[in-house]
Write an enzyme that holds these catalytic residues in place. Structure first.
Site, PDB file in Angstrom:
ATOM      1  N   HIS A  68      -9.062  11.113  -1.338  1.00 15.17           N
ATOM      2  CA  HIS A  68      -8.477   9.877  -1.857  1.00 15.17           C
ATOM      3  C   HIS A  68      -8.202  10.074  -3.342  1.00 15.17           C
ATOM      4  O   HIS A  68      -9.062  10.576  -4.062  1.00 15.17           O
ATOM      5  CB  HIS A  68      -9.453   8.717  -1.640  1.00 15.17           C
ATOM      6  CG  HIS A  68      -8.832   7.368  -1.858  1.00 15.17           C
ATOM      7  ND1 HIS A  68      -8.478   6.918  -3.106  1.00 15.17           N
ATOM      8  CD2 HIS A  68      -8.487   6.385  -0.990  1.00 15.17           C
ATOM      9  CE1 HIS A  68      -7.949   5.702  -2.984  1.00 15.17           C
ATOM     10  NE2 HIS A  68      -7.940   5.358  -1.711  1.00 15.17           N
ATOM     11  N   PHE A  70       0.859  -1.174   0.000  1.00 16.29           N
ATOM     12  CA  PHE A  70       0.000   0.000   0.000  1.00 16.29           C
ATOM     13  C   PHE A  70       0.903   1.233   0.000  1.00 16.29           C
ATOM     14  O   PHE A  70       2.112   1.129   0.236  1.00 16.29           O
ATOM     15  CB  PHE A  70      -0.885  -0.014   1.265  1.00 16.29           C
ATOM     16  CG  PHE A  70      -2.358  -0.137   0.989  1.00 16.29           C
ATOM     17  CD1 PHE A  70      -2.845  -1.140   0.176  1.00 16.29           C
ATOM     18  CD2 PHE A  70      -3.258   0.750   1.562  1.00 16.29           C
ATOM     19  CE1 PHE A  70      -4.213  -1.253  -0.069  1.00 16.29           C
ATOM     20  CE2 PHE A  70      -4.627   0.642   1.334  1.00 16.29           C
ATOM     21  CZ  PHE A  70      -5.106  -0.361   0.519  1.00 16.29           C
ATOM     22  N   ARG A 121      -1.079   9.400  -0.047  1.00 17.07           N
ATOM     23  CA  ARG A 121      -2.312   9.814  -0.722  1.00 17.07           C
ATOM     24  C   ARG A 121      -2.352  11.304  -1.047  1.00 17.07           C
ATOM     25  O   ARG A 121      -2.832  11.695  -2.101  1.00 17.07           O
ATOM     26  CB  ARG A 121      -3.523   9.444   0.136  1.00 17.07           C
ATOM     27  CG  ARG A 121      -3.778   7.971   0.110  1.00 17.07           C
ATOM     28  CD  ARG A 121      -5.009   7.605   0.897  1.00 17.07           C
ATOM     29  NE  ARG A 121      -5.234   6.170   0.759  1.00 17.07           N
ATOM     30  CZ  ARG A 121      -6.141   5.498   1.453  1.00 17.07           C
ATOM     31  NH1 ARG A 121      -6.901   6.118   2.326  1.00 17.07           N
ATOM     32  NH2 ARG A 121      -6.285   4.196   1.266  1.00 17.07           N
ATOM     33  N   LEU A 157     -15.244   5.043  -4.239  1.00 18.14           N
ATOM     34  CA  LEU A 157     -13.852   4.682  -3.981  1.00 18.14           C
ATOM     35  C   LEU A 157     -13.361   3.534  -4.870  1.00 18.14           C
ATOM     36  O   LEU A 157     -14.042   2.536  -5.059  1.00 18.14           O
ATOM     37  CB  LEU A 157     -13.726   4.261  -2.516  1.00 18.14           C
ATOM     38  CG  LEU A 157     -12.316   3.881  -2.057  1.00 18.14           C
ATOM     39  CD1 LEU A 157     -11.404   5.092  -2.085  1.00 18.14           C
ATOM     40  CD2 LEU A 157     -12.362   3.301  -0.656  1.00 18.14           C
ATOM     41  N   HIS A 162     -12.652  11.818   1.353  1.00 21.55           N
ATOM     42  CA  HIS A 162     -12.607  10.443   1.841  1.00 21.55           C
ATOM     43  C   HIS A 162     -12.530  10.289   3.348  1.00 21.55           C
ATOM     44  O   HIS A 162     -13.207   9.446   3.915  1.00 21.55           O
ATOM     45  CB  HIS A 162     -11.401   9.767   1.195  1.00 21.55           C
ATOM     46  CG  HIS A 162     -11.266   8.302   1.492  1.00 21.55           C
ATOM     47  ND1 HIS A 162     -12.267   7.402   1.213  1.00 21.55           N
ATOM     48  CD2 HIS A 162     -10.247   7.585   2.026  1.00 21.55           C
ATOM     49  CE1 HIS A 162     -11.868   6.186   1.571  1.00 21.55           C
ATOM     50  NE2 HIS A 162     -10.667   6.265   2.087  1.00 21.55           N
ATOM     51  N   ARG A 174      -3.298  10.570   6.455  1.00 24.49           N
ATOM     52  CA  ARG A 174      -3.375   9.176   6.880  1.00 24.49           C
ATOM     53  C   ARG A 174      -2.850   8.259   5.789  1.00 24.49           C
ATOM     54  O   ARG A 174      -3.107   8.470   4.608  1.00 24.49           O
ATOM     55  CB  ARG A 174      -4.827   8.808   7.186  1.00 24.49           C
ATOM     56  CG  ARG A 174      -5.015   7.333   7.466  1.00 24.49           C
ATOM     57  CD  ARG A 174      -6.419   7.000   7.886  1.00 24.49           C
ATOM     58  NE  ARG A 174      -7.400   7.090   6.823  1.00 24.49           N
ATOM     59  CZ  ARG A 174      -7.561   6.186   5.856  1.00 24.49           C
ATOM     60  NH1 ARG A 174      -6.760   5.128   5.791  1.00 24.49           N
ATOM     61  NH2 ARG A 174      -8.499   6.332   4.951  1.00 24.49           N
ATOM     62  N   GLU A 206      -6.769   1.863  -3.030  1.00 27.91           N
ATOM     63  CA  GLU A 206      -5.331   1.981  -3.269  1.00 27.91           C
ATOM     64  C   GLU A 206      -4.728   0.602  -3.553  1.00 27.91           C
ATOM     65  O   GLU A 206      -3.664   0.488  -4.144  1.00 27.91           O
ATOM     66  CB  GLU A 206      -4.708   2.576  -1.997  1.00 27.91           C
ATOM     67  CG  GLU A 206      -3.282   2.981  -2.085  1.00 27.91           C
ATOM     68  CD  GLU A 206      -2.908   3.811  -0.854  1.00 27.91           C
ATOM     69  OE1 GLU A 206      -3.518   4.867  -0.635  1.00 27.91           O
ATOM     70  OE2 GLU A 206      -2.000   3.394  -0.123  1.00 27.91           O
ATOM     71  N   GLN A 226      -8.672  14.225   4.094  1.00 27.64           N
ATOM     72  CA  GLN A 226      -8.028  13.468   3.014  1.00 27.64           C
ATOM     73  C   GLN A 226      -8.910  13.338   1.784  1.00 27.64           C
ATOM     74  O   GLN A 226     -10.070  12.938   1.889  1.00 27.64           O
ATOM     75  CB  GLN A 226      -7.668  12.069   3.514  1.00 27.64           C
ATOM     76  CG  GLN A 226      -7.012  11.197   2.452  1.00 27.64           C
ATOM     77  CD  GLN A 226      -6.354   9.971   3.063  1.00 27.64           C
ATOM     78  OE1 GLN A 226      -7.007   8.985   3.356  1.00 27.64           O
ATOM     79  NE2 GLN A 226      -5.061  10.053   3.292  1.00 27.64           N
TER      80      GLN A 226
END
Lengths: 230, 587
Positions: free
Chosen positions: B242, B119, B286, B252, B353, B398, B255, B240
């Site tokens: 995304h 990730f 991100r 979404l 997000h 994050r 990732e 955030q």
């Protein structure tokens, strides 16, 4: 585009009625978007919905006679006039909102959780990819209720027949190599109703928005029962 | 008529991963616990988490919690509290094993261990090669975890109040939180739930923005209740976006697609992340990837008819990998983008997000506020965990895979701490009638009829305003204008009316109550953002392009009363290891 929705508000209505709204279709519109347009025109219209992408399982409805999840049903797939009703066979609370208590009770009745008698290892319980594959097509259930509320056996015997959603979960745990309650689970499903009221009508398979197959899972449980000589 | 009242040791508001994991601890300890949720628990938004949960299990590549800690501190742009981060990264390992034992159907490696994927922002050896730390159940990890936690709560016989909406916290005569006033959605009747300890686990507030990956229910309810109780929200400017939402829809795309080897291209087919993050490329943090996409589109390299998105390519992974590891993504892309990723790329653009900030807590989930003297003061009996809380482990940005981890670790810890708290404070607290009346006013306010703007109309306007004025790039001018509009909206909201005055399952009324929450939380974001004059993590200001550690390495605290701000220092000292000092953040 005409969309006809079932309306019933116990605060003001003596009996249910159908009400037609005109909604302008846009590209990529899902049934949920159309229902939200209806709500914009008439805020007293109630339906459940949340994630909008087919994973939370809130917005199961009956459209043109078939159960579906509104958020992943493109309106282009629906014949006009679009007729939207609550799930069949469930008590209506208001408009498209139904009481799903019994559905959840049947789910809880199959002990839908992993049962182990051995002590746990310090790390993960290992499971081969092949064994894990057995859970595919089972664990993805979102408890939307499309299947059970389209099942004639569930309509007739909702107190006694567990219904396709709960039975799919019963098999999900029977199929899990980590679970150690096979006999207990099979014993609990014995008798003429809980499992055996399934007459393989297969409405459940036809309507499942996640492409799952409760009928096959029910067949597997029956096979396992035979194998165990119950 | 007196309001019916129920009594419990503990009240949990919210039935996502944090609330359910806390409930499980409490039920196991024979503490009476009530879980209030405005939706049936498995409809909570944890269900939509896709990619996975981080833990340094080292099942695929070498790993340890200290590397995980380094990546999280760096990912946070050095705004995360290092004691909480160390704690979370250490706890990650037993937490994931506990989940597996509870029945989560994790994907598996050939040796039977839990499957882990790469990730963004993950490294081995403090910034070295890419790590593989994200434990996954295909691309439905949140669903698998939420259902398992609910199932275990069935086993534990947790007491659920399904489809009850929390109106406000209530207090006793001494000012201590004594529970909450809730509304039974089906009947439209209020109910007072009194408890010795209350845990807010109400999730995020993505509905603040027009384009979001968040569900209809993510309306910042717990955060707004906290603000109304006079408690500040922390670091709300860090929201955030995304990088990969389905263009125009906001849904979404995990990732995990890039973790499995997918990558982004612009209209020329160029793999543009190589320019922005030469080493980590598509698996940079991100904030970095989201800014890169917006820059590509702004500079005219976007794809599509209106050149307003980029493409996420994964066809080269092959049908087998896609069907095995990313089946949910394939389904979503086909339904919502009309693109089967086995053959064609997915059109993507950043989508709102995740709130990094929230209700300030310590690492036991206890809500804390700055004390007049000394460091911090614990608010007796009030807890927060999950996305609505800020421990702070995410700081300014994050990392993917750390949100499921956060909710599980801190939900569990909050549950355990509540057990101790209830033992030490066994006496029932009686709600002050004045406090109850104040909470009831929030409901009765909607009984006013007559002329007024419909609430749902204001909602659309508000969400567009937030999107236009508090997005990926923020300048003084744009934000100041946005704040002005928001203040005006807040005023107009006071005259909003409901046409539907019925009681039974009145969703218009619930949405109006939610909108009030959204506006409060939106203002917290706007005011905190306007005042932070630097660029850090997700808060990106072209007019202040650099991070300013001398003046701004501190947490923002926003109070609703007078839109007031305060600040508190970042906790840079970990529990047992050396501190990671701030460094330039490159990927």
């Amino acid at each position: 585009m005409k969309i006809s929705v079932y309306r019933y508000n116990p605060d003001v209505d003596k009996k249910p009625r159908m009400q037609t709204y005109e909604v302008r279709p846009v590209q990529g519109m899902m049934l949920r978007d159309a229902l939200l347009e209806v709500k914009k025109q008439d805020e007293s219209f109630a339906f459940r919905h949340s994630c909008g992408e087919g994973v939370c399982g809130s917005d199961g409805v009956n459209v043109n006679g078939k159960n579906c999840l509104a958020c992943i049903t493109p309106i282009t797939e629906l014949k006009e006039p679009i007729v939207v009703r609550p799930f069949p066979g469930r008590p209506v609370i208001r408009d498209l909102v139904v009481d799903m208590t019994q559905f959840y009770e049947q789910y809880r009745a199959v002990k839908p959780y992993l049962i182990r008698t051995d002590s746990f290892p310090e790390r993960e319980i290992t499971q081969s990819p092949e064994d894990r594959d057995q859970l595919d097509g089972l664990y993805e259930c979102i408890l939307c209720g499309c299947c059970s509320t389209s099942c004639p056996s569930f309509w007739w015997n909702p107190e006694k027949f567990l219904g396709p959603a709960a039975l799919l979960q019963a098999w999900r745990f029977l199929a899990d190599t980590r679970d150690q309650a096979t006999d207990e689970r099979l014993d609990a499903l014995d008798g003429p109703y809980k499992l055996f009221r399934c007459h393989t009508i297969m409405n459940c398979v036809d309507v499942c928005p996640k492409g799952l197959n409760p009928t096959r899972a029910i067949g597997r449980i029956k096979d396992l029962m035979l194998e165990k000589g119950l | 008529m007196p309001i019916p009242t129920r009594h419990f040791d503990a009240l949990i508001i919210g039935a996502g991963g944090a609330g359910l994991n806390a409930a499980l601890q409490l039920a196991g300890a024979e503490t009476s616990v009530a879980v209030v949720s405005k939706v049936f628990p498995t409809r909570s938004h944890t269900v939509a988490a896709q990619g996975g949960v981080n833990a340094a299990l080292a099942n695929v590549l070498p790993d340890n919690w200290h590397w995980h800690m380094f990546d999280t501190v760096k990912g946070s742009d050095y705004l995360g509290d290092q004691d909480a981060i160390e704690f979370m990264c250490r706890e990650a390992i037993p937490t994931v094993y506990e989940l597996e034992h509870a029945g989560v159907p994790f994907s598996r490696l050939d040796n039977g261990k839990i499957y882990q994927r790469a990730f963004g922002g993950q490294s081995q050896d403090f910034g070295g090669d890419q790590a593989a730390r994200t434990c996954a159940a295909a691309d439905r990890t949140g669903h698998a975890i939420l259902h398992t936690l609910y199932q275990q709560n069935i086993r534990a016989k947790t007491h659920f109040f399904d489809e009850y909406f929390a109106l406000d916290l209530v207090r006793d005569k001494e000012g201590v939180i004594s529970g909450a006033l809730v509304l039974e959605i089906e009947t439209g009747e209020p109910l007072l739930i009194e408890a010795k300890a209350t845990l807010l686990a109400t999730g995020g507030c993505g509905q603040v923005f027009r384009t979001t990956s968040n569900a209809h229910i993510n309306t910042g309810d717990g955060c707004a209740m906290t603000l109304r109780a006079g408690i500040p929200l922390m670091d709300m400017e860090f929201y955030q976006f995304h990088p990969t939402g389905i263009a125009g829809k906001g849904l979404l795309i995990t990732e995990g697609v890039r973790g499995e080897g997918g990558f982004l291209v612009n209209k020329d087919g160029e793999r543009f992340m190589e320019r922005y993050a030469p080493r980590a490329k598509d698996l940079a943090s991100r904030d970095v990837v989201a800014r890169s996409i917006v820059t590509e589109v702004k500079e005219g390299r976007g794809a599509g008819e209106n050149a307003d998105y980029v493409l996420l390519k994964l066809d080269h992974l092959g049908a087998d990998v896609i069907d095995k590891r990313l089946p949910g993504i394939r389904e979503s892309s086909r339904i919502f983008a009309g693109a089967d990723p086995i053959r064609e790329p997915i059109p993507v653009f950043p989508t709102a997000h995740y709130q990094m900030g929230g209700i300030p807590t310590d690492r036991f989930g206890r809500v804390v506020i700055p004390a007049r003297y000394g460091s911090e003061e614990i608010i007796s009996g009030l807890y927060a965990a999950g996305e609505c809380a800020c421990a702070s482990v995410h700081g300014a940005n994050r990392l993917g895979g750390n949100s499921l981890l956060d909710i599980l670790v801190f939900g569990r810890l909050a549950g355990k701490d509540i057990i101790e708290y209830v033992r030490a404070n066994p006496h029932r607290r009686e709600t002050d009638p004045a406090s109850l009346e104040q909470a009831m006013a929030r409901l009765t306010r909607w009984e006013r009829t007559g002329d007024g703007v419909p609430a749902h109309q204001l909602k659309a306007e508000f969400r567009k305003c937030m999107e236009d004025h508090a997005g990926v790039f923020r300048t003084e001018e744009v934000m100041a204008e946005g704040y002005g509009k928001l203040c005006e909206l807040r005023e107009r909201f006071k005259d909003a009316r409901l046409a539907d005055q019925s009681k039974v399952f009145n969703t218009a009324r619930i949405e109006a109550l939610e909108l009030e929450n959204l506006i409060d939380v939106g203002l917290a974001i706007a005011v905190s953002a306007l005042n932070r004059k630097e660029s850090r993590g997700a808060h990106s200001r072209p007019d202040y392009p650099s991070r300013d550690d001398i003046n701004w390495m501190k947490h923002s605290l926003y109070y609703r009363d007078g839109d007031r701000l305060d600040y508190k220092p970042v906790r840079t000292k970990p529990l047992t290891v050396e501190s990671f000092p701030p460094k330039e953040r490159v990927y």
